[in-house]
Design an enzyme around this catalytic site. Structure first.
Site: not given
Length: 235
Positions: A127, A141
């Protein structure tokens, strides 16, 4: 197209994972989801034992040979720091297990397998958050995705001489269920002002990047990490 490849893709129930599986038409693909489905092996990656069982089931379905592993499975669950200690830590550990530890376990099994078979490829879907960070509710995350990138580069450097190649893909906002929920929680369309391209990426754009790395990218690109974020974060 050259000889079809045997490919394992995790997190194929929807979004980017489903688009990746579709982009690999013509190859032999075993997918994954928590509930299973056509062409998928069911496994809950929150359980380490199920991760290992998933690998061996997928290898069996592919006749004992894997050419490519694509780690795409992941969760995006907020854990505000105001939660009590136990709940915050549980959220951190769950995200690490599903996003990073399960990917690491599969990468390890893939490298051992590729050593026996003469090589192979790993594509890890991380990401933009790996480099840019994420919201105050999503420390875990961002950390899990940064870990994926560090792991990917380590694999690339450590095993290129054995024809084991590793690549990373870092999407920004992508039109999946998770991204839509996040956009809504952070002000919706106002967030698009942060993306010079003026729109979020389509899942098929990320999928095509993954497909190229899995199938067509030259060996010398091993270790590369490709951003798919509309120039919202440029390294």
């Amino acid at each position: 197209m050259s000889e079809p490849l045997n490919i394992i893709v995790t997190g194929t129930s929807r979004g980017i994972g489903a688009a990746i599986a579709a982009s690999l038409q013509g190859h032999r693909v075993v997918g994954h989801s928590t509930r299973g489905g056509e062409g998928q092996v069911a496994a809950d990656f929150g359980d380490a034992d199920q991760v290992t069982a998933f690998w061996w089931e997928a290898v069996g379905r592919l006749g004992g040979r894997v050419d490519v592993l694509v780690n795409n499975a992941g969760i995006f669950e907020g854990t505000p720091i105001e939660q009590d200690d136990a709940d915050w830590l549980a959220g951190w550990e769950r995200t690490m297990q599903v996003n990073l530890t399960s990917s690491a376990a599969l990468c390890r099994l893939a490298v051992l397998h590729f050593r026996e078979k003469g090589g192979g490829r790993i594509v890890n879907v991380a990401s933009r958050a790996a480099y840019r960070g994420d919201s105050p509710q999503h420390w875990h995350y961002a950390a899990s995705k940064a870990g994926m990138i560090g792991m990917t580069k380590s694999i690339a450097r450590g095993y290129a001489g054995e024809n084991i190649l590793a690549f990373g893909v870092c999407p920004g906002f992508t039109m999946t269920g998770m991204a839509e929920e996040y956009l809504a929680s952070r002000g919706g369309e106002k967030l698009l002002a942060d993306i010079p391209l003026g729109r979020v990426a389509g899942a098929e754009e990320v999928a095509e990047t993954v497909r190229w790395l899995a199938v067509d990218a030259p060996a010398s690109t091993t270790g590369a990490v490709i951003d798919v974020n509309g120039a919202s974060y440029v390294r």
